[in-house]
Design a protein around this motif. Structure first.
Motif, PDB file in Angstrom:
ATOM      1  N   PRO A  16       0.823  -1.219   0.000  1.00 53.37           N
ATOM      2  CA  PRO A  16       0.000   0.000   0.000  1.00 53.37           C
ATOM      3  C   PRO A  16       0.856   1.267   0.000  1.00 53.37           C
ATOM      4  O   PRO A  16       0.502   2.248  -0.663  1.00 53.37           O
ATOM      5  CB  PRO A  16      -0.828  -0.129   1.279  1.00 53.37           C
ATOM      6  CG  PRO A  16      -0.963  -1.609   1.461  1.00 53.37           C
ATOM      7  CD  PRO A  16       0.387  -2.152   1.046  1.00 53.37           C
ATOM      8  N   ASP A  17       1.988   1.235   0.692  1.00 51.47           N
ATOM      9  CA  ASP A  17       2.874   2.402   0.702  1.00 51.47           C
ATOM     10  C   ASP A  17       3.431   2.691  -0.692  1.00 51.47           C
ATOM     11  O   ASP A  17       3.552   3.847  -1.083  1.00 51.47           O
ATOM     12  CB  ASP A  17       4.022   2.206   1.692  1.00 51.47           C
ATOM     13  CG  ASP A  17       3.564   2.277   3.139  1.00 51.47           C
ATOM     14  OD1 ASP A  17       2.468   2.820   3.409  1.00 51.47           O
ATOM     15  OD2 ASP A  17       4.307   1.770   4.011  1.00 51.47           O
ATOM     16  N   ASP A  18       3.785   1.632  -1.453  1.00 49.84           N
ATOM     17  CA  ASP A  18       4.250   1.832  -2.827  1.00 49.84           C
ATOM     18  C   ASP A  18       3.164   2.485  -3.670  1.00 49.84           C
ATOM     19  O   ASP A  18       3.432   3.398  -4.452  1.00 49.84           O
ATOM     20  CB  ASP A  18       4.643   0.507  -3.484  1.00 49.84           C
ATOM     21  CG  ASP A  18       6.023   0.013  -3.089  1.00 49.84           C
ATOM     22  OD1 ASP A  18       6.729   0.715  -2.322  1.00 49.84           O
ATOM     23  OD2 ASP A  18       6.402  -1.081  -3.557  1.00 49.84           O
ATOM     24  N   ALA A  19       1.929   2.013  -3.534  1.00 42.98           N
ATOM     25  CA  ALA A  19       0.824   2.571  -4.312  1.00 42.98           C
ATOM     26  C   ALA A  19       0.624   4.048  -3.976  1.00 42.98           C
ATOM     27  O   ALA A  19       0.494   4.892  -4.873  1.00 42.98           O
ATOM     28  CB  ALA A  19      -0.453   1.778  -4.055  1.00 42.98           C
ATOM     29  N   ALA A 113      -3.519   4.548   2.175  1.00 45.20           N
ATOM     30  CA  ALA A 113      -2.908   3.226   2.371  1.00 45.20           C
ATOM     31  C   ALA A 113      -3.935   2.201   2.847  1.00 45.20           C
ATOM     32  O   ALA A 113      -3.749   0.990   2.657  1.00 45.20           O
ATOM     33  CB  ALA A 113      -1.746   3.313   3.359  1.00 45.20           C
ATOM     34  N   GLU A 114      -5.023   2.676   3.431  1.00 44.62           N
ATOM     35  CA  GLU A 114      -6.100   1.791   3.895  1.00 44.62           C
ATOM     36  C   GLU A 114      -7.207   1.632   2.848  1.00 44.62           C
ATOM     37  O   GLU A 114      -8.200   0.959   3.100  1.00 44.62           O
ATOM     38  CB  GLU A 114      -6.699   2.342   5.193  1.00 44.62           C
ATOM     39  CG  GLU A 114      -5.700   2.456   6.325  1.00 44.62           C
ATOM     40  CD  GLU A 114      -5.162   1.107   6.776  1.00 44.62           C
ATOM     41  OE1 GLU A 114      -5.950   0.142   6.818  1.00 44.62           O
ATOM     42  OE2 GLU A 114      -3.951   1.025   7.059  1.00 44.62           O
ATOM     43  N   ALA A 119      -9.611  -5.401  -6.736  1.00 42.85           N
ATOM     44  CA  ALA A 119      -9.274  -5.887  -8.075  1.00 42.85           C
ATOM     45  C   ALA A 119      -8.950  -4.699  -8.973  1.00 42.85           C
ATOM     46  O   ALA A 119      -9.373  -3.567  -8.714  1.00 42.85           O
ATOM     47  CB  ALA A 119     -10.444  -6.683  -8.659  1.00 42.85           C
ATOM     48  N   VAL A 120      -8.189  -4.986 -10.014  1.00 43.72           N
ATOM     49  CA  VAL A 120      -7.810  -3.958 -10.982  1.00 43.72           C
ATOM     50  C   VAL A 120      -7.781  -4.601 -12.369  1.00 43.72           C
ATOM     51  O   VAL A 120      -7.523  -5.799 -12.499  1.00 43.72           O
ATOM     52  CB  VAL A 120      -6.438  -3.345 -10.619  1.00 43.72           C
ATOM     53  CG1 VAL A 120      -5.313  -4.342 -10.771  1.00 43.72           C
ATOM     54  CG2 VAL A 120      -6.154  -2.096 -11.408  1.00 43.72           C
ATOM     55  N   ALA A 121      -8.048  -3.803 -13.386  1.00 42.17           N
ATOM     56  CA  ALA A 121      -7.993  -4.302 -14.758  1.00 42.17           C
ATOM     57  C   ALA A 121      -6.604  -4.038 -15.328  1.00 42.17           C
ATOM     58  O   ALA A 121      -6.104  -2.919 -15.263  1.00 42.17           O
ATOM     59  CB  ALA A 121      -9.055  -3.635 -15.616  1.00 42.17           C
ATOM     60  N   LYS A 134      -3.785  -7.910  -3.918  1.00 41.09           N
ATOM     61  CA  LYS A 134      -3.497  -8.420  -2.566  1.00 41.09           C
ATOM     62  C   LYS A 134      -2.528  -7.449  -1.883  1.00 41.09           C
ATOM     63  O   LYS A 134      -1.333  -7.440  -2.187  1.00 41.09           O
ATOM     64  CB  LYS A 134      -2.846  -9.802  -2.647  1.00 41.09           C
ATOM     65  CG  LYS A 134      -3.619 -10.826  -3.449  1.00 41.09           C
ATOM     66  CD  LYS A 134      -4.792 -11.319  -2.687  1.00 41.09           C
ATOM     67  CE  LYS A 134      -5.465 -12.457  -3.440  1.00 41.09           C
ATOM     68  NZ  LYS A 134      -6.509 -13.071  -2.704  1.00 41.09           N
ATOM     69  N   PRO A 135      -3.040  -6.617  -0.961  1.00 43.03           N
ATOM     70  CA  PRO A 135      -2.143  -5.709  -0.248  1.00 43.03           C
ATOM     71  C   PRO A 135      -1.175  -6.481   0.657  1.00 43.03           C
ATOM     72  O   PRO A 135      -1.564  -7.457   1.302  1.00 43.03           O
ATOM     73  CB  PRO A 135      -3.087  -4.853   0.599  1.00 43.03           C
ATOM     74  CG  PRO A 135      -4.436  -5.050   0.000  1.00 43.03           C
ATOM     75  CD  PRO A 135      -4.436  -6.412  -0.615  1.00 43.03           C
TER      76      PRO A 135
END
Length: 137
Positions: A16-19, A113-114, A119-121, A134-135
Motif C-alpha cells: 500500500p505504501d508503494d501505491a 494506504a487503507e 481488483a484492478v484491470a 493483494k495488499p
C-alpha cells in the motif's frame, strides 16, 4: 503458457505504501510513478514502484498499473490541492501554505494506504482483464 505472457497473471501483490507513494510522486513531480510487474509472468505477481520519464514497457515486456487504479476513487478525490493557492501571496505565506500542504498530503497518505481496491484491470494485448489485488503487510 509462455513466461512472457501477462495473461497468466491472476493476482498482484502490492505494498500500500508503494501505491500511495507512486500516486503522490506522479501528482507532485515531473515524470510518472507506476506499479510495475515484470516478466517472467505467473499466476501471482508482485508489483513494485517504478519511476520513469520515458515508458519502456514495450521494450521490457513489463505491465504498468497506475497507482490511481488501485486506490479507491473517493479517497483520490480527497487529495489535497495546492495549485492556485500560491498566486499573489508573499514568500512567508507561500512557505506556510507549502508546509500545510505537505502535512495534508501526509494525512491523506495514511488514509489512502487503507483504501486499496480488491481488483484492478490490466491491459493485456489491447484488452483489459481483471485481476485480484493483494495488499502486503
Amino acid at each position: 503458457m509462455a513466461d512472457d505472457d501477462p495473461s497468466a497473471i491472476q493476482s498482484i501483490a502490492i505494498s500500500p505504501d508503494d501505491a500511495v507513494d507512486a500516486y503522490v510522486y506522479t501528482r507532485e513531480n515531473p515524470g510518472e510513478a507506476v506499479l510495475r510487474i515484470t516478466p517472467p509472468f505467473h499466476g501471482r505477481m508482485r508489483a513494485r514502484i517504478h519511476v520513469y520519464r520515458v515508458d519502456d514497457a514495450h521494450v521490457t515486456g513489463a505491465v504498468h498499473v497506475s497507482a490511481a487504479e488501485v486506490i479507491e476513487d473517493d479517497v483520490l478525490e480527497e487529495y489535497p490541492q495546492l495549485e492556485g493557492e500560491l498566486e499573489s501571496v508573499d514568500d512567508a505565506e507561500a512557505e506556510r501554505l507549502r508546509k500545510r500542504h505537505a502535512e495534508a498530503v501526509e494525512e491523506w497518505q495514511e488514509r489512502a494506504a487503507e483504501a486499496i481496491v480488491d481488483a484492478v484491470a490490466l491491459e493485456v494485448d489491447g484488452e483489459r482483464r481483471e485481476v485480484e489485488v493483494k495488499p502486503l503487510g
